[in-house]
Design a protein around this motif. Structure first.
Motif, PDB file in Angstrom:
ATOM      1  N   LEU A 134      37.744  54.782  87.108  1.00  9.66           N
ATOM      2  CA  LEU A 134      38.582  54.156  86.010  1.00  9.66           C
ATOM      3  C   LEU A 134      38.434  55.171  84.421  1.00  9.66           C
ATOM      4  CD1 LEU A 134      40.600  52.927  83.871  1.00  9.66           C
ATOM      5  CD2 LEU A 134      39.380  51.151  84.519  1.00  9.66           C
ATOM      6  N   ILE A 135      36.755  55.482  85.237  1.00 10.52           N
ATOM      7  CA  ILE A 135      35.864  55.852  83.447  1.00 10.52           C
ATOM      8  C   ILE A 135      36.181  57.471  83.564  1.00 10.52           C
ATOM      9  CG2 ILE A 135      33.306  56.589  83.281  1.00 10.52           C
ATOM     10  CD1 ILE A 135      32.744  53.769  84.116  1.00 10.52           C
ATOM     11  N   ALA A 136      36.367  57.937  84.752  1.00  7.62           N
ATOM     12  CA  ALA A 136      36.402  59.587  84.676  1.00  7.62           C
ATOM     13  C   ALA A 136      38.027  59.729  84.518  1.00  7.62           C
ATOM     14  CB  ALA A 136      36.505  59.982  85.832  1.00  7.62           C
ATOM     15  N   TRP A 137      38.897  59.082  84.776  1.00 12.14           N
ATOM     16  CA  TRP A 137      40.144  59.038  84.278  1.00 12.14           C
ATOM     17  C   TRP A 137      40.269  58.760  82.734  1.00 12.14           C
ATOM     18  CZ3 TRP A 137      44.404  61.038  85.572  1.00 12.14           C
ATOM     19  CH2 TRP A 137      45.755  60.908  85.129  1.00 12.14           C
ATOM     20  N   SER A 138      39.614  57.812  82.282  1.00  6.02           N
ATOM     21  CA  SER A 138      39.686  57.393  80.847  1.00  6.02           C
ATOM     22  C   SER A 138      39.274  58.628  80.126  1.00  6.02           C
ATOM     23  CB  SER A 138      38.469  55.902  80.736  1.00  6.02           C
ATOM     24  OG  SER A 138      39.743  55.185  81.213  1.00  6.02           O
ATOM     25  N   ALA A 139      37.936  59.270  80.451  1.00  9.86           N
ATOM     26  CA  ALA A 139      37.165  60.526  79.560  1.00  9.86           C
ATOM     27  C   ALA A 139      38.091  61.092  79.946  1.00  9.86           C
ATOM     28  CB  ALA A 139      35.995  60.486  79.902  1.00  9.86           C
ATOM     29  N   PHE A 140      38.493  61.715  80.363  1.00  9.50           N
ATOM     30  CA  PHE A 140      39.305  62.823  80.862  1.00  9.50           C
ATOM     31  C   PHE A 140      40.840  62.923  80.064  1.00  9.50           C
ATOM     32  CE2 PHE A 140      42.802  65.378  83.000  1.00  9.50           C
ATOM     33  CZ  PHE A 140      42.038  66.878  82.839  1.00  9.50           C
ATOM     34  N   ASN A 141      40.881  61.927  79.833  1.00 11.03           N
ATOM     35  CA  ASN A 141      42.430  61.396  78.885  1.00 11.03           C
ATOM     36  C   ASN A 141      41.885  61.384  77.563  1.00 11.03           C
ATOM     37  OD1 ASN A 141      44.832  62.208  81.181  1.00 11.03           O
ATOM     38  ND2 ASN A 141      43.820  60.463  81.947  1.00 11.03           N
ATOM     39  N   TRP A 142      40.478  61.560  77.165  1.00 13.14           N
ATOM     40  CA  TRP A 142      40.017  60.977  75.694  1.00 13.14           C
ATOM     41  C   TRP A 142      41.325  61.582  74.486  1.00 13.14           C
ATOM     42  CZ3 TRP A 142      34.902  60.281  75.848  1.00 13.14           C
ATOM     43  CH2 TRP A 142      34.122  59.350  74.584  1.00 13.14           C
ATOM     44  N   PRO A 143      41.627  60.771  74.003  1.00 15.92           N
ATOM     45  CA  PRO A 143      42.882  60.634  72.758  1.00 15.92           C
ATOM     46  C   PRO A 143      42.377  61.453  71.737  1.00 15.92           C
ATOM     47  CG  PRO A 143      41.808  58.057  72.504  1.00 15.92           C
ATOM     48  CD  PRO A 143      41.293  58.914  74.028  1.00 15.92           C
ATOM     49  N   LYS A 144      43.429  62.125  71.361  1.00 17.49           N
ATOM     50  CA  LYS A 144      42.495  63.637  70.665  1.00 17.49           C
ATOM     51  C   LYS A 144      42.851  62.868  69.417  1.00 17.49           C
ATOM     52  CE  LYS A 144      42.796  66.895  73.943  1.00 17.49           C
ATOM     53  NZ  LYS A 144      41.900  66.217  74.680  1.00 17.49           N
ATOM     54  N   GLN A 145      42.126  63.400  68.272  1.00 19.75           N
ATOM     55  CA  GLN A 145      42.768  63.379  66.806  1.00 19.75           C
ATOM     56  C   GLN A 145      44.097  63.623  66.713  1.00 19.75           C
ATOM     57  OE1 GLN A 145      39.334  65.364  64.341  1.00 19.75           O
ATOM     58  NE2 GLN A 145      38.246  63.217  64.305  1.00 19.75           N
ATOM     59  N   LYS A 146      44.202  63.068  65.852  1.00 13.23           N
ATOM     60  CA  LYS A 146      45.959  63.425  65.205  1.00 13.23           C
ATOM     61  C   LYS A 146      45.228  64.234  64.147  1.00 13.23           C
ATOM     62  CE  LYS A 146      47.748  59.533  66.822  1.00 13.23           C
ATOM     63  NZ  LYS A 146      48.831  58.296  66.205  1.00 13.23           N
TER      64      LYS A 146
ATOM     65  N   ILE B 160      31.478  49.331  78.263  1.00 16.97           N
ATOM     66  CA  ILE B 160      31.799  48.470  79.359  1.00 16.97           C
ATOM     67  C   ILE B 160      31.610  48.328  80.248  1.00 16.97           C
ATOM     68  CG2 ILE B 160      33.225  46.306  79.306  1.00 16.97           C
ATOM     69  CD1 ILE B 160      33.603  46.804  75.888  1.00 16.97           C
ATOM     70  N   LEU B 161      32.895  49.745  80.512  1.00 14.54           N
ATOM     71  CA  LEU B 161      33.106  50.081  82.081  1.00 14.54           C
ATOM     72  C   LEU B 161      31.987  49.769  82.613  1.00 14.54           C
ATOM     73  CD1 LEU B 161      36.520  52.035  81.428  1.00 14.54           C
ATOM     74  CD2 LEU B 161      36.296  50.059  82.575  1.00 14.54           C
ATOM     75  N   TRP B 162      31.121  51.084  81.832  1.00 13.82           N
ATOM     76  CA  TRP B 162      29.955  51.136  82.423  1.00 13.82           C
ATOM     77  C   TRP B 162      28.713  49.722  82.277  1.00 13.82           C
ATOM     78  CZ3 TRP B 162      28.513  54.818  85.268  1.00 13.82           C
ATOM     79  CH2 TRP B 162      29.529  56.193  85.596  1.00 13.82           C
ATOM     80  N   ALA B 163      28.923  49.061  81.653  1.00 12.68           N
ATOM     81  CA  ALA B 163      28.268  47.796  81.797  1.00 12.68           C
ATOM     82  C   ALA B 163      28.184  46.999  82.599  1.00 12.68           C
ATOM     83  CB  ALA B 163      27.877  46.976  80.766  1.00 12.68           C
ATOM     84  N   ALA B 164      29.663  47.589  83.395  1.00 14.67           N
ATOM     85  CA  ALA B 164      30.449  46.451  84.310  1.00 14.67           C
ATOM     86  C   ALA B 164      29.830  46.875  85.556  1.00 14.67           C
ATOM     87  CB  ALA B 164      31.790  46.536  83.662  1.00 14.67           C
ATOM     88  N   VAL B 165      30.015  48.313  86.317  1.00 13.14           N
ATOM     89  CA  VAL B 165      29.294  48.625  87.439  1.00 13.14           C
ATOM     90  C   VAL B 165      27.803  47.941  87.115  1.00 13.14           C
ATOM     91  CG1 VAL B 165      28.845  51.328  86.724  1.00 13.14           C
ATOM     92  CG2 VAL B 165      30.162  51.040  88.632  1.00 13.14           C
ATOM     93  N   THR B 166      27.235  48.056  86.053  1.00 12.39           N
ATOM     94  CA  THR B 166      25.751  48.522  86.125  1.00 12.39           C
ATOM     95  C   THR B 166      25.944  47.079  86.755  1.00 12.39           C
ATOM     96  OG1 THR B 166      25.179  50.155  84.687  1.00 12.39           O
ATOM     97  CG2 THR B 166      23.224  48.150  85.079  1.00 12.39           C
ATOM     98  N   PHE B 167      26.128  46.440  86.593  1.00 11.55           N
ATOM     99  CA  PHE B 167      25.949  44.725  86.761  1.00 11.55           C
ATOM    100  C   PHE B 167      26.196  44.626  88.131  1.00 11.55           C
ATOM    101  CE2 PHE B 167      26.628  42.581  82.458  1.00 11.55           C
ATOM    102  CZ  PHE B 167      25.382  42.240  82.317  1.00 11.55           C
ATOM    103  N   LEU B 168      27.099  44.862  88.621  1.00 12.32           N
ATOM    104  CA  LEU B 168      28.126  45.427  89.963  1.00 12.32           C
ATOM    105  C   LEU B 168      26.533  45.929  91.210  1.00 12.32           C
ATOM    106  CD1 LEU B 168      32.069  45.623  89.094  1.00 12.32           C
ATOM    107  CD2 LEU B 168      30.629  44.074  90.896  1.00 12.32           C
ATOM    108  N   TYR B 169      26.204  47.088  90.186  1.00 13.56           N
ATOM    109  CA  TYR B 169      25.221  47.565  91.200  1.00 13.56           C
ATOM    110  C   TYR B 169      23.763  46.389  91.050  1.00 13.56           C
ATOM    111  CZ  TYR B 169      27.051  52.271  90.323  1.00 13.56           C
ATOM    112  OH  TYR B 169      27.707  53.431  90.144  1.00 13.56           O
ATOM    113  N   LEU B 170      24.008  45.808  90.492  1.00 12.43           N
ATOM    114  CA  LEU B 170      22.387  45.061  90.536  1.00 12.43           C
ATOM    115  C   LEU B 170      23.026  43.433  91.532  1.00 12.43           C
ATOM    116  CD1 LEU B 170      21.431  44.943  86.659  1.00 12.43           C
ATOM    117  CD2 LEU B 170      20.724  45.645  88.559  1.00 12.43           C
TER     118      LEU B 170
END
Length: 134
Positions: free
Chosen positions: A122-134, A15-25
């Motif tokens: 936010l994309i890079a930060w979210s990916a860096f903090n990707w949740p780990k499996q429990k 969703i974040l990538w979709a939003a940034v793509t719309f802003l580029y357009l």
């Protein structure tokens, strides 16, 4: 009270990538309203004045659209690193555009580039903090 759902990290990144793509357009569309911009497109005097430059710009801008898919389909480790790498890359690129586009006619472009850099951070930060499996 409203129930708040935990959004899957893959969907959140997509969703974040979709939003940034719309802003580029939107930024590129509104740039056509800058005086003499459309004229430069017609007479060939513009930044993308060769087939190779046009192809490279197309390649660059296709990345954000592809990341909508690549945030969901690959294995989590690949998706994580693609999001970190391209999130950082586009953040740097957008901040460079902010610095080089500060003119009255491009204030809208600076606005979009700031929003885009916030989202890609936010994309890079979210990916860096990707949740780990429990």
């Amino acid at each position: 009270m409203l129930k708040d759902y935990q959004i899957n990290i893959n969907i959140k990144l997509s969703i974040l990538w979709a939003a940034v793509t719309f802003l580029y357009l939107y930024g590129d569309y509104f740039e056509l309203y800058i005086p003499k911009k459309a004229e430069g497109l017609v007479n060939g005097r513009n930044l993308l004045d060769s087939p190779m430059k046009l192809f490279l710009a197309s390649l660059l801008l296709s990345i954000s659209a592809l990341m909508v898919i690549l945030s969901i389909l690959p294995k989590p480790i690949l998706s994580k690193w693609l999001n970190i790498i391209f999130g950082i890359f586009f953040t740097i690129l957008m901040l460079w555009i902010v610095v080089t586009s500060i003119t009255p006619w491009r204030s809208f472009y600076v606005f979009y580039a700031v929003l885009e850099s916030i989202i890609t951070t936010l994309i890079a930060w979210s990916a860096f903090n990707w949740p780990k499996q429990k």
